[in-house]
Design a protein around this motif. Structure first.
Motif, PDB file in Angstrom:
ATOM      1  N   LEU A  14       0.815  -1.217   0.000  1.00  0.00           N
ATOM      2  CA  LEU A  14       0.000   0.000   0.000  1.00  0.00           C
ATOM      3  C   LEU A  14       0.846   1.263   0.000  1.00  0.00           C
ATOM      4  CD1 LEU A  14      -2.651  -1.106   2.655  1.00  0.00           C
ATOM      5  CD2 LEU A  14      -2.821  -1.238   0.166  1.00  0.00           C
ATOM      6  N   THR A  15       2.178   1.104   0.028  1.00  0.00           N
ATOM      7  CA  THR A  15       3.074   2.256   0.047  1.00  0.00           C
ATOM      8  C   THR A  15       3.372   2.716  -1.373  1.00  0.00           C
ATOM      9  OG1 THR A  15       4.100   1.457   2.096  1.00  0.00           O
ATOM     10  CG2 THR A  15       5.311   3.118   0.833  1.00  0.00           C
ATOM     11  N   ARG A  16       3.248   4.005  -1.613  1.00  0.00           N
ATOM     12  CA  ARG A  16       3.514   4.593  -2.929  1.00  0.00           C
ATOM     13  C   ARG A  16       4.835   5.366  -2.876  1.00  0.00           C
ATOM     14  NH1 ARG A  16       0.668   1.208  -3.582  1.00  0.00           N
ATOM     15  NH2 ARG A  16      -1.466   1.142  -4.388  1.00  0.00           N
ATOM     16  N   TYR A  17       5.578   5.291  -3.969  1.00  0.00           N
ATOM     17  CA  TYR A  17       6.896   5.918  -4.028  1.00  0.00           C
ATOM     18  C   TYR A  17       6.952   6.906  -5.179  1.00  0.00           C
ATOM     19  CZ  TYR A  17       7.417   1.227  -2.054  1.00  0.00           C
ATOM     20  OH  TYR A  17       7.225   0.074  -1.369  1.00  0.00           O
ATOM     21  N   THR A  18       7.897   7.836  -5.085  1.00  0.00           N
ATOM     22  CA  THR A  18       8.216   8.719  -6.201  1.00  0.00           C
ATOM     23  C   THR A  18       9.490   8.221  -6.868  1.00  0.00           C
ATOM     24  OG1 THR A  18       9.483  10.200  -4.772  1.00  0.00           O
ATOM     25  CG2 THR A  18       7.133  10.684  -5.064  1.00  0.00           C
ATOM     26  N   ASN A  19       9.719   8.641  -8.100  1.00  0.00           N
ATOM     27  CA  ASN A  19      10.869   8.146  -8.858  1.00  0.00           C
ATOM     28  C   ASN A  19      12.198   8.479  -8.206  1.00  0.00           C
ATOM     29  OD1 ASN A  19       9.232   7.052 -10.816  1.00  0.00           O
ATOM     30  ND2 ASN A  19       9.236   8.904 -12.084  1.00  0.00           N
ATOM     31  N   ASP A  20      12.274   9.595  -7.500  1.00  0.00           N
ATOM     32  CA  ASP A  20      13.543  10.015  -6.910  1.00  0.00           C
ATOM     33  C   ASP A  20      13.681   9.581  -5.446  1.00  0.00           C
ATOM     34  OD1 ASP A  20      11.546  11.626  -5.962  1.00  0.00           O
ATOM     35  OD2 ASP A  20      12.711  13.485  -6.070  1.00  0.00           O
ATOM     36  N   GLN A  21      12.772   8.774  -4.960  1.00  0.00           N
ATOM     37  CA  GLN A  21      12.810   8.363  -3.560  1.00  0.00           C
ATOM     38  C   GLN A  21      13.729   7.163  -3.399  1.00  0.00           C
ATOM     39  OE1 GLN A  21       8.940   7.743  -1.926  1.00  0.00           O
ATOM     40  NE2 GLN A  21       9.668   7.346   0.151  1.00  0.00           N
ATOM     41  N   MET A  22      14.845   7.364  -2.678  1.00  0.00           N
ATOM     42  CA  MET A  22      15.852   6.324  -2.524  1.00  0.00           C
ATOM     43  C   MET A  22      15.767   5.610  -1.175  1.00  0.00           C
ATOM     44  SD  MET A  22      17.200   6.508  -5.432  1.00  0.00           S
ATOM     45  CE  MET A  22      18.608   5.408  -5.241  1.00  0.00           C
ATOM     46  N   GLY A  23      15.133   6.247  -0.214  1.00  0.00           N
ATOM     47  CA  GLY A  23      14.997   5.638   1.104  1.00  0.00           C
ATOM     48  C   GLY A  23      13.539   5.331   1.398  1.00  0.00           C
ATOM     49  N   ILE A  24      13.257   4.092   1.750  1.00  0.00           N
ATOM     50  CA  ILE A  24      11.879   3.661   1.992  1.00  0.00           C
ATOM     51  C   ILE A  24      11.801   3.013   3.374  1.00  0.00           C
ATOM     52  CG2 ILE A  24       9.995   2.186   1.199  1.00  0.00           C
ATOM     53  CD1 ILE A  24      11.323   2.270  -1.581  1.00  0.00           C
ATOM     54  N   LYS A  25      10.861   3.450   4.194  1.00  0.00           N
ATOM     55  CA  LYS A  25      10.669   2.885   5.524  1.00  0.00           C
ATOM     56  C   LYS A  25       9.444   1.977   5.514  1.00  0.00           C
ATOM     57  CE  LYS A  25      12.772   6.774   7.981  1.00  0.00           C
ATOM     58  NZ  LYS A  25      12.574   7.813   9.027  1.00  0.00           N
ATOM     59  N   LEU A  26       9.679   0.685   5.641  1.00  0.00           N
ATOM     60  CA  LEU A  26       8.589  -0.280   5.615  1.00  0.00           C
ATOM     61  C   LEU A  26       8.318  -0.910   6.978  1.00  0.00           C
ATOM     62  CD1 LEU A  26       9.302  -2.136   2.244  1.00  0.00           C
ATOM     63  CD2 LEU A  26       7.592  -0.371   2.697  1.00  0.00           C
ATOM     64  N   ASP A  27       9.116  -0.559   7.977  1.00  0.00           N
ATOM     65  CA  ASP A  27       8.918  -1.151   9.294  1.00  0.00           C
ATOM     66  C   ASP A  27       7.607  -0.686   9.919  1.00  0.00           C
ATOM     67  OD1 ASP A  27      11.211  -2.603   9.219  1.00  0.00           O
ATOM     68  OD2 ASP A  27      12.418  -1.177  10.369  1.00  0.00           O
TER      69      ASP A  27
END
Length: 233
Positions: free
Chosen positions: A121-134
């Motif tokens: 359900l998490t959406r990202y942008t093209n320039d997003q390099m860090g993702i927090k899934l915890d």
């Protein structure tokens, strides 16, 4: 209990602070091993009675999980794809009271919460390099479920292989530790024997740590357990 025996020469070496602080580490290791044993008994201990090698009577306490089974708490084995439905079934059918429960499992098992409630359900942008899934907690039906990693469940020599993919959802307000009146939960002692330096088998000291407690799970059916049967990590 945990104990370590020291001969006179070995103790003399270890007590020399200019050479080593190994004695301090050995004593810390005794306490650490005892605490691991206490945790294993708190979770999965079996109620019973017996006689120790020295002739003393001994009794063992039932842990929270055996008391859940005895009380008929919800306990199921499910696949990863059925995890969400099974967890929410357990949540809605055990929300008798309280506002918070602890979800205890290996980190890899708790990762199912990330995959179920956040990852897809998490959406990202093209320039997003860090993702927090915890995820640290989820709230369902007015009750907060706090994730508590316990990778000890993966230690087969302590819990057994069936615990590797097991998850306990515990209403901690219903669980109490009890002890004998006038006794400590944990205590340490150092016993001396002959100490005459003659090298006999009775010429030694030993350090020991003890714990005596019982687990009282007053409303065990307010907790539940799931085992994931198709996890490979």
């Amino acid at each position: 209990s945990e104990w370590k025996r020291w001969g006179p020469d070995g103790m003399a070496v270890l007590q020399n602070p200019r050479r080593t602080n190994q004695l301090q580490f050995e004593r810390m290791a005794l306490t650490r091993r005892l605490r691991l044993g206490m945790f294993a008994n708190f979770i999965a201990g079996a109620r019973g009675a017996g006689v120790l090698s020295g002739g003393e009577d001994a009794r063992t306490t039932a842990g929270v999980y055996p008391q859940m089974i005895e009380a008929g708490a919800f306990n199921d084995t499910v696949s990863m794809s059925a995890f969400k439905a099974a967890f929410e079934y357990g949540a809605f059918n055990t929300n008798y009271k309280g506002t918070r429960k602890m979800v205890v499992a290996r980190t890899a098992v708790l990762n199912l919460f990330q995959e179920t409630y956040k990852h897809f359900l998490t959406r990202y942008t093209n320039d997003q390099m860090g993702i927090k899934l915890d995820i640290t907690s989820v709230t369902i039906g007015g009750i907060e479920y706090v994730l508590v990693p316990s990778d000890m469940f993966g230690a087969g020599q302590v819990f057994g292989p069936e615990w590797r993919n097991r998850m306990l959802v515990l209403a901690m307000d219903d669980i109490d530790l009890v002890k004998l009146k006038g006794r400590y939960f944990m205590s340490t002692t150092q016993t001396k024997t002959l100490e005459d330096g003659d090298g006999s088998l009775k010429d030694y000291k030993y350090d020991a740590v003890f714990a005596k407690f019982g687990v009282k799970h007053a409303f065990a059916e307010n907790s539940f357990a799931l085992t994931i049967n198709d996890m490979v990590n």
